[in-house]
Every structure is written in structure tokens, then in C-alpha cells.
Design a protein around this motif. Structure first.
Motif, PDB file in Angstrom:
ATOM      1  N   TYR A  52       0.819  -1.199   0.000  1.00 45.04           N
ATOM      2  CA  TYR A  52       0.000   0.000   0.000  1.00 45.04           C
ATOM      3  C   TYR A  52       0.861   1.261   0.000  1.00 45.04           C
ATOM      4  O   TYR A  52       1.975   1.280   0.515  1.00 45.04           O
ATOM      5  CB  TYR A  52      -0.933   0.016   1.218  1.00 45.04           C
ATOM      6  N   TYR A  54       0.379   5.602   0.637  1.00 47.17           N
ATOM      7  CA  TYR A  54      -0.492   6.734   0.904  1.00 47.17           C
ATOM      8  C   TYR A  54       0.307   8.014   0.915  1.00 47.17           C
ATOM      9  O   TYR A  54       1.516   8.026   1.114  1.00 47.17           O
ATOM     10  CB  TYR A  54      -1.309   6.550   2.194  1.00 47.17           C
ATOM     11  N   LEU A  76      -4.998   6.986   1.277  1.00 44.16           N
ATOM     12  CA  LEU A  76      -4.528   5.760   0.655  1.00 44.16           C
ATOM     13  C   LEU A  76      -4.680   5.904  -0.851  1.00 44.16           C
ATOM     14  O   LEU A  76      -5.721   6.352  -1.343  1.00 44.16           O
ATOM     15  CB  LEU A  76      -5.343   4.581   1.172  1.00 44.16           C
ATOM     16  N   VAL A 107      -7.860  -3.534   3.829  1.00 44.64           N
ATOM     17  CA  VAL A 107      -7.584  -2.100   3.859  1.00 44.64           C
ATOM     18  C   VAL A 107      -8.248  -1.480   2.656  1.00 44.64           C
ATOM     19  O   VAL A 107      -7.919  -1.798   1.527  1.00 44.64           O
ATOM     20  CB  VAL A 107      -6.060  -1.836   3.836  1.00 44.64           C
ATOM     21  N   ARG A 108      -9.195  -0.589   2.884  1.00 44.44           N
ATOM     22  CA  ARG A 108      -9.944   0.024   1.805  1.00 44.44           C
ATOM     23  C   ARG A 108      -9.708   1.519   1.810  1.00 44.44           C
ATOM     24  O   ARG A 108      -9.346   2.090   2.825  1.00 44.44           O
ATOM     25  CB  ARG A 108     -11.441  -0.268   1.964  1.00 44.44           C
ATOM     26  N   ARG A 109      -9.965   2.143   0.677  1.00 48.78           N
ATOM     27  CA  ARG A 109      -9.830   3.599   0.574  1.00 48.78           C
ATOM     28  C   ARG A 109     -10.641   4.277   1.661  1.00 48.78           C
ATOM     29  O   ARG A 109     -10.225   5.267   2.251  1.00 48.78           O
ATOM     30  CB  ARG A 109     -10.279   4.070  -0.807  1.00 48.78           C
ATOM     31  N   ASN A 111     -11.118   3.404   4.593  1.00 50.98           N
ATOM     32  CA  ASN A 111     -10.532   3.246   5.915  1.00 50.98           C
ATOM     33  C   ASN A 111      -9.465   4.286   6.197  1.00 50.98           C
ATOM     34  O   ASN A 111      -8.909   4.313   7.282  1.00 50.98           O
ATOM     35  CB  ASN A 111      -9.918   1.848   6.062  1.00 50.98           C
ATOM     36  N   ALA A 112      -9.123   5.097   5.229  1.00 51.09           N
ATOM     37  CA  ALA A 112      -8.132   6.146   5.438  1.00 51.09           C
ATOM     38  C   ALA A 112      -8.738   7.478   5.018  1.00 51.09           C
ATOM     39  O   ALA A 112      -8.421   8.014   3.971  1.00 51.09           O
ATOM     40  CB  ALA A 112      -6.858   5.846   4.647  1.00 51.09           C
ATOM     41  N   PHE A 167     -13.889   6.581  10.887  1.00 54.82           N
ATOM     42  CA  PHE A 167     -13.398   5.232  10.620  1.00 54.82           C
ATOM     43  C   PHE A 167     -14.478   4.166  10.800  1.00 54.82           C
ATOM     44  O   PHE A 167     -14.197   2.977  10.675  1.00 54.82           O
ATOM     45  CB  PHE A 167     -12.195   4.918  11.516  1.00 54.82           C
ATOM     46  N   GLU A 182      -7.577  -0.270  13.520  1.00 58.67           N
ATOM     47  CA  GLU A 182      -8.003   0.129  12.185  1.00 58.67           C
ATOM     48  C   GLU A 182      -7.031   1.141  11.589  1.00 58.67           C
ATOM     49  O   GLU A 182      -6.673   1.069  10.412  1.00 58.67           O
ATOM     50  CB  GLU A 182      -9.407   0.731  12.257  1.00 58.67           C
ATOM     51  N   SER A 185      -3.724  -0.648  10.651  1.00 62.44           N
ATOM     52  CA  SER A 185      -3.876  -1.517   9.480  1.00 62.44           C
ATOM     53  C   SER A 185      -4.070  -0.704   8.202  1.00 62.44           C
ATOM     54  O   SER A 185      -3.698  -1.143   7.119  1.00 62.44           O
ATOM     55  CB  SER A 185      -5.046  -2.479   9.677  1.00 62.44           C
ATOM     56  N   ALA A 186      -4.632   0.510   8.333  1.00 61.20           N
ATOM     57  CA  ALA A 186      -4.816   1.374   7.162  1.00 61.20           C
ATOM     58  C   ALA A 186      -3.558   2.160   6.831  1.00 61.20           C
ATOM     59  O   ALA A 186      -3.516   2.865   5.830  1.00 61.20           O
ATOM     60  CB  ALA A 186      -5.978   2.339   7.401  1.00 61.20           C
TER      61      ALA A 186
END
Length: 214
Positions: A52, A54, A76, A107-109, A111-112, A167, A182, A185-186
Motif C-alpha cells: 500500500y 499513501y 490511501l 484495507v480500503r480507501r 478506511n483512510a 473510521f 483500524e 492496518s490502514a
């Protein structure tokens, strides 16, 4: 070019993102040097966390950072995203995780989310216990965060309420720890490098910090 890289749209210059942290700006000693006058000397960082990537705006510029035209604090990134540092446009390519929703770490967009500088400070203090890489530690309390940031405990609690909403952390046991897990992990807060430890069979393994949700 298969490795993650950043292409400057105006010049076509390509910068390989092979470090954990890549600095972006107009000053001396910057990894990705941009000459546009709207770019600050130290404008932003590109941070790699496994597959990943960011972007983190450092809040030092008057012109800010945008991803696909939208102002961001931290975001992200996905394959093909266009990042604007001031008026300088760059395109991200070479990412291995085009479909973030299919990754096992989930991890999704979303989540950040975009974060203010103070929210990032609160999250960093919240996750401080996990940065030691000790296992099964608890997230910092509101009082501990307030002491570290020299603000009131009430102010920290207000920030935490907004962060729970951003979040998607619902009410329940271990809410602070669930938020911290969370966040880590993000890739919003970066743990310290983990030294290798010996396994029983003589090989090398790695420990990972886990925040207890109880």
C-alpha cells in the motif's frame, strides 16, 4: 516500470518509490524535487506500507495537496491516482493492489479518510503503545493522549468521537483499541520497524503489535 513510481506530468520525469518514506517538495535534499513555485520546500510524504501507498500532506504549504482534485490530509492511493502538490501534477503507477477491497487485510480507501493535523496527532498518541511492538497492549487513554498533546481531556474525547465516525467504529467494548487497530492496518500511523526474532526451529520470524480490545 513495475515498481511503484511517481510520474511528473509536466516533465515526464519518473521517481521510483522504493523507500518506506519519500519526501516531496522544492527544498534541498528532497527525494522528489519539484520546481513549481506553488510547491513548498517540504510539502508532503509518500509512505509505503507493504503493497500500500499513501500520501501525507505535512501541513506546511499554503497550497495544499489534492488527490484526483480533492484536498487531502492523508489518503490511501490507488493505481492511476493524480496527486497535485500545489499546481504540480503527478500520477501514481506501479501499485500491486489495484483492487484494495480484495486484499486479505481489508484495507480500503474508505478506511483512510481525510484527517486534520490535530486528528493525526491524536491518532499517533492513541497508537503510541503499539509502536513499541509489544504484543497485546492497550491503546492510550484519553487522559494519556491529553497529557502528551498538552490539551484538555474533553478536547481529546471530542476528537475521538469524530474519529470513531470517520473510521466507522461503532460503540462497544474496546472502542479505542478497535480504532487504533483500524488506523494501524490502514497505514495512517506507521509502527516502528520490527527486528527479526528467532523461532524455535532456528529460523527468523517477526513479532507484531496487537492492541487488546478488552
Amino acid at each position: 516500470m513495475d515498481a511503484p513510481h511517481l510520474r511528473i506530468e509536466d516533465t515526464g520525469e519518473v521517481f521510483t518509490l522504493d523507500s518506506e518514506v519519500t519526501t516531496v517538495g522544492r527544498g534541498d535534499g528532497i527525494d522528489v524535487g519539484l520546481t513549481d513555485p506553488t510547491v513548498s520546500r517540504l510539502h508532503a510524504e509518500l509512505v509505503r506500507r507493504g503493497p500500500y501507498l499513501y500520501v501525507s500532506d505535512l501541513g506546511l504549504s499554503s497550497n495544499g495537496t489534492r488527490v484526483n482534485g480533492r484536498p487531502v490530509g492523508r489518503r490511501l492511493l490507488s493505481e492511476g491516482d493524480v496527486i497535485s502538490f500545489g499546481a504540480a501534477r503527478c500520477r501514481v503507477a506501479g501499485l500491486l493492489c489495484n483492487d484494495i477491497d480484495d486484499q486479505p487485510t481489508k484495507v480500503r480507501r474508505g478506511n483512510a479518510p481525510d484527517l486534520t493535523r490535530r486528528e493525526v496527532d491524536v491518532l499517533t498518541a492513541l497508537c503510541r503503545p503499539a509502536l513499541s511492538q509489544e504484543a497485546f497492549v492497550e491503546a492510550a487513554t484519553a487522559r494519556e493522549i491529553a497529557a502528551e498533546l498538552v490539551v484538555t481531556e474533553a478536547a481529546v474525547k471530542q476528537h475521538l468521537l469524530r474519529l470513531y465516525a470517520k473510521f466507522g467504529i461503532h460503540e462497544g467494548i474496546g472502542r479505542r483499541s478497535r480504532l487504533a487497530n483500524e488506523v494501524i492496518s490502514a497505514g495512517v500511523v506507521r509502527p516502528l520497524p520490527t527486528p527479526p526474532v528467532a523461532n524455535a526451529d532456528g529460523g527468523n520470524g517477526r513479532s507484531a503489535a496487537v492492541l487488546r480490545a478488552g
